[in-house]
Scaffold this active site. Sequence first.
Site, PDB file in Angstrom:
ATOM      1  N   HIS A  72      -2.796  -2.402  -8.679  1.00 38.49           N
ATOM      2  CA  HIS A  72      -3.056  -2.627  -7.247  1.00 38.49           C
ATOM      3  C   HIS A  72      -2.924  -1.289  -6.501  1.00 38.49           C
ATOM      4  O   HIS A  72      -1.920  -0.586  -6.629  1.00 38.49           O
ATOM      5  CB  HIS A  72      -2.093  -3.660  -6.669  1.00 38.49           C
ATOM      6  CG  HIS A  72      -2.489  -4.065  -5.288  1.00 38.49           C
ATOM      7  ND1 HIS A  72      -3.378  -5.091  -5.041  1.00 38.49           N
ATOM      8  CD2 HIS A  72      -2.174  -3.542  -4.078  1.00 38.49           C
ATOM      9  CE1 HIS A  72      -3.579  -5.186  -3.739  1.00 38.49           C
ATOM     10  NE2 HIS A  72      -2.870  -4.260  -3.134  1.00 38.49           N
ATOM     11  N   ALA A  73      -3.946  -0.951  -5.716  1.00 34.44           N
ATOM     12  CA  ALA A  73      -4.004   0.376  -5.095  1.00 34.44           C
ATOM     13  C   ALA A  73      -2.813   0.632  -4.171  1.00 34.44           C
ATOM     14  O   ALA A  73      -2.367  -0.256  -3.451  1.00 34.44           O
ATOM     15  CB  ALA A  73      -5.298   0.503  -4.301  1.00 34.44           C
TER      16      ALA A  73
ATOM     17  N   HIS B  69      -8.926   3.761   2.803  1.00 29.24           N
ATOM     18  CA  HIS B  69      -7.703   3.066   3.217  1.00 29.24           C
ATOM     19  C   HIS B  69      -6.466   3.817   2.695  1.00 29.24           C
ATOM     20  O   HIS B  69      -5.535   4.115   3.449  1.00 29.24           O
ATOM     21  CB  HIS B  69      -7.738   1.630   2.677  1.00 29.24           C
ATOM     22  CG  HIS B  69      -6.480   0.864   2.936  1.00 29.24           C
ATOM     23  ND1 HIS B  69      -6.328   0.014   4.008  1.00 29.24           N
ATOM     24  CD2 HIS B  69      -5.294   0.830   2.275  1.00 29.24           C
ATOM     25  CE1 HIS B  69      -5.117  -0.512   3.994  1.00 29.24           C
ATOM     26  NE2 HIS B  69      -4.466  -0.039   2.945  1.00 29.24           N
ATOM     27  N   GLU B  70      -6.490   4.139   1.410  1.00 28.40           N
ATOM     28  CA  GLU B  70      -5.316   4.784   0.808  1.00 28.40           C
ATOM     29  C   GLU B  70      -5.085   6.179   1.386  1.00 28.40           C
ATOM     30  O   GLU B  70      -3.960   6.567   1.677  1.00 28.40           O
ATOM     31  CB  GLU B  70      -5.465   4.853  -0.721  1.00 28.40           C
ATOM     32  CG  GLU B  70      -5.519   3.497  -1.412  1.00 28.40           C
ATOM     33  CD  GLU B  70      -4.364   2.587  -1.030  1.00 28.40           C
ATOM     34  OE1 GLU B  70      -3.278   3.097  -0.696  1.00 28.40           O
ATOM     35  OE2 GLU B  70      -4.556   1.359  -1.040  1.00 28.40           O
TER      36      GLU B  70
ATOM     37  N   HIS C  78      -3.145   6.289   4.515  1.00 25.90           N
ATOM     38  CA  HIS C  78      -1.679   6.304   4.344  1.00 25.90           C
ATOM     39  C   HIS C  78      -1.193   7.733   4.094  1.00 25.90           C
ATOM     40  O   HIS C  78      -0.232   8.199   4.690  1.00 25.90           O
ATOM     41  CB  HIS C  78      -1.280   5.445   3.142  1.00 25.90           C
ATOM     42  CG  HIS C  78      -1.404   3.960   3.355  1.00 25.90           C
ATOM     43  ND1 HIS C  78      -0.814   3.307   4.404  1.00 25.90           N
ATOM     44  CD2 HIS C  78      -2.024   2.994   2.624  1.00 25.90           C
ATOM     45  CE1 HIS C  78      -1.064   1.991   4.310  1.00 25.90           C
ATOM     46  NE2 HIS C  78      -1.809   1.790   3.246  1.00 25.90           N
TER      47      HIS C  78
ATOM     48  N   GLU D 198      -1.417   0.561   7.944  1.00 28.97           N
ATOM     49  CA  GLU D 198      -2.536  -0.040   7.216  1.00 28.97           C
ATOM     50  C   GLU D 198      -3.879   0.182   7.919  1.00 28.97           C
ATOM     51  O   GLU D 198      -4.930  -0.005   7.310  1.00 28.97           O
ATOM     52  CB  GLU D 198      -2.301  -1.544   7.040  1.00 28.97           C
ATOM     53  CG  GLU D 198      -1.058  -1.908   6.234  1.00 28.97           C
ATOM     54  CD  GLU D 198      -1.058  -1.332   4.829  1.00 28.97           C
ATOM     55  OE1 GLU D 198      -2.132  -0.996   4.307  1.00 28.97           O
ATOM     56  OE2 GLU D 198       0.050  -1.198   4.264  1.00 28.97           O
TER      57      GLU D 198
ATOM     58  N   HIS E 211       0.981  -9.176  -3.434  1.00 24.59           N
ATOM     59  CA  HIS E 211       2.045  -8.874  -2.470  1.00 24.59           C
ATOM     60  C   HIS E 211       3.206  -9.854  -2.505  1.00 24.59           C
ATOM     61  O   HIS E 211       4.266  -9.547  -1.980  1.00 24.59           O
ATOM     62  CB  HIS E 211       1.431  -8.799  -1.067  1.00 24.59           C
ATOM     63  CG  HIS E 211       0.336  -7.778  -0.961  1.00 24.59           C
ATOM     64  ND1 HIS E 211      -0.887  -7.939  -1.583  1.00 24.59           N
ATOM     65  CD2 HIS E 211       0.282  -6.589  -0.329  1.00 24.59           C
ATOM     66  CE1 HIS E 211      -1.653  -6.889  -1.342  1.00 24.59           C
ATOM     67  NE2 HIS E 211      -0.975  -6.047  -0.584  1.00 24.59           N
TER      68      HIS E 211
ATOM     69  N   TYR F  95      -1.367  -6.442   7.461  1.00 21.43           N
ATOM     70  CA  TYR F  95      -2.825  -6.349   7.274  1.00 21.43           C
ATOM     71  C   TYR F  95      -3.580  -7.124   8.345  1.00 21.43           C
ATOM     72  O   TYR F  95      -4.686  -6.761   8.719  1.00 21.43           O
ATOM     73  CB  TYR F  95      -3.226  -6.842   5.880  1.00 21.43           C
ATOM     74  CG  TYR F  95      -2.565  -6.078   4.766  1.00 21.43           C
ATOM     75  CD1 TYR F  95      -2.920  -4.753   4.502  1.00 21.43           C
ATOM     76  CD2 TYR F  95      -1.576  -6.654   3.985  1.00 21.43           C
ATOM     77  CE1 TYR F  95      -2.310  -4.044   3.483  1.00 21.43           C
ATOM     78  CE2 TYR F  95      -0.954  -5.948   2.969  1.00 21.43           C
ATOM     79  CZ  TYR F  95      -1.324  -4.644   2.718  1.00 21.43           C
ATOM     80  OH  TYR F  95      -0.717  -3.946   1.715  1.00 21.43           O
TER      81      TYR F  95
HETATM   82  O1  X8Z Z   1      -2.989  -4.095  -0.517  1.00 22.99           O
HETATM   83  C1  X8Z Z   1      -3.856  -3.504   0.103  1.00 22.99           C
HETATM   84  C2  X8Z Z   1      -4.054  -2.010  -0.091  1.00 22.99           C
HETATM   85  C3  X8Z Z   1      -2.794  -1.301  -0.393  1.00 22.99           C
HETATM   86  S1  X8Z Z   1      -1.759  -1.141   0.978  1.00 22.99           S
HETATM   87  C4  X8Z Z   1      -5.017  -1.772  -1.212  1.00 22.99           C
HETATM   88  N1  X8Z Z   1      -4.691  -4.183   0.914  1.00 22.99           N
HETATM   89  C5  X8Z Z   1      -4.586  -5.621   1.085  1.00 22.99           C
HETATM   90  C6  X8Z Z   1      -4.997  -6.372  -0.168  1.00 22.99           C
HETATM   91  O2  X8Z Z   1      -5.551  -5.761  -1.085  1.00 22.99           O
HETATM   92  O3  X8Z Z   1      -4.784  -7.586  -0.233  1.00 22.99           O
HETATM   93  C7  X8Z Z   1      -5.725  -3.597   1.749  1.00 22.99           C
HETATM   94  C8  X8Z Z   1      -6.332  -4.729   2.513  1.00 22.99           C
HETATM   95  C9  X8Z Z   1      -5.518  -5.956   2.205  1.00 22.99           C
HETATM   96 ZN    ZN Z   2      -2.437  -0.045   2.581  1.00 21.13          ZN
END
Ligand code: X8Z
Ligand code: ZN
Length: 592
Positions: free
Chosen positions: A333-334, A363-364, A367, A391, A491, A501
Amino acid sequence: MTSPATSSGRPDASTTAPSEADAGRFLVAAEGKLLDLYIETSKVEWVYNTYITADTEFLSAKANARYLRESAQYAKSTVHWDPKRLSPVDARKALLLRLGQPLAAPDDPKAAGELTGIVAEIQGMYAKGRYTPKGHSGSLDLEALSKILRESRDPGEMLDVWTGWHTISRPIKAGYVRFVELGNQGARDAGFGDLGEMWRAKYDQTPEEFSRTVEGLWQQVAPLYKELHAYVRRKLREAYGDTVVPKDGPVPAHLFGNMWAQSWEHLFPMLAPAGADPGFDLTPILQSRNTDPVGMVKYAERFFVSLGLDPLPSSFWERSMLSRPRDRDVVCHASAWDVDGDNDLRIKMCIDITQEEFHVIHHELGHNYYQRAYREQPYLFRDGAHDGFHEAVGDTISLSVTPEYLKAVGLLETVPGPEKDLGLLLHKALEKVAFLPFALLIDRWRWDVFSGKVAPDEYNASWWRLRREYQGMVAPVPRTEVDFDPGAKFHVPANTPYMRYFLAAILQFQFHRGLAKALGWSGPIHRCSIYDQKEAGKRLNAMLEMGASRPWPDALEAVTGERAMDGTAIREYFRPLEEWLKKENRSAPVGW
Ligand code: X8Z
Ligand code: ZN
């Protein structure tokens, strides 16, 4: 500090209200110690995240327990302080000391160790999740399963993949139940009613006010979501028939081209009305040029540099993980890392060469650029104005990835005309508007779980009640409490709060509108790009540099001139689409 140091070398300021100078010295000492521990913990966490073994899981749990214990001790020392006797800076630092982490360590060291042990364990279980779909000879990881969901138009195949992935979280439930008990214990020891209340206390308003803020924002944007939902339901029904998709009820959640139905962009080709293509698709463009993961990240870096920000340090390129290694388990997960609170910035991603990932990379880096901008702040202020700001930064940049921008960087030869706007907006809405209720409901669910309103024997049922209420979706097959569907989203086992988010989805459009206005843009805001606009970069940077040193309305004002989060910007951005959707839905039911 006049009070004696404790055996750990930590000055004890708990029993008396310290003078302003004493409090200041206490906080500076706490920041020094916590920064040290932060660096050590980050390095351990990096190794765990990029090389999951029983040993790194053990080390991750230990390091986190130590950090959380130390910060809880420091926070405890400040509970009797009277903010009125402190400088505003120190009063804010004391506040952030209590609120900085998504977990608080229970006073009992054994419980604290058990808590961080569970987090490392269930995060690892998620990261190792695999499933062998029907007709495949070997098991597939989440990226491969997601690719099937993106590309398949066979409801049977999608159902198999969806159901299969949702089995990986069944064994996570027992650990999660214990996690909730211990997480709440830590939150109560830190002076909060439960962990959900601790999360809601981070927004420069009371937890109750924050709940109302979030509900108000949802009310602002829900009408747009409902129009999109109605249109998509009709198109899915046309494609899959009325035995699969109902006329006016909630839609089965496996049909949206994404494991959690949080983004529907991959449905675009089957939903777009004739002639409403966006004029380009970055995926084949990037692939036909043999763009590699480094090349993808370079595009994003060049955008930030065009705003007047510095290029990334060479260590970023040496230390980041940009692809899934072949030979070991990693957390794919990024995420973006600030390993030393200074310049050791990295991202960790398993990059696919697609348009979707192009945006995730922006997005990354958002951060990373935030982290670098606030590095001159004292340690306790090295954070976003609130987590939704963090975010939103990279996503704000992504909103400027317009056709004009793509032409400027050589990815498009010709800019499609305004007749393509509808397609562009529909595509963006499938990503951004579809996301809103999902982003809201994850923590609606967790808040109820942490408060005890929802007990373990109704975890899954309450999850699906919320998915129905907010997203207008249902599970495609019957569920029981043996299933733990929330745990099939990163998450939840990783204990990353998710309301950030939702806030980011609102804020990024406010930032975009604010920057467009500052540049004197007079066209529709979805056509504006801040690429190469140093003035926009300066404005953005003014906010980034503040970190968490000021209440978030000050940071918002620096970019937008506004002091409240406001859903009108996203409505304005999508206005032409919303009008079109309303016409399309004239004779179709809206809602579920
Ligand atoms: O978890 C993330 C990022 C890392 S902070 C990739 N996001 C959420 C997800 O993937 O569920 C970005 C948008 C929503
Ligand atoms: Zn993020």
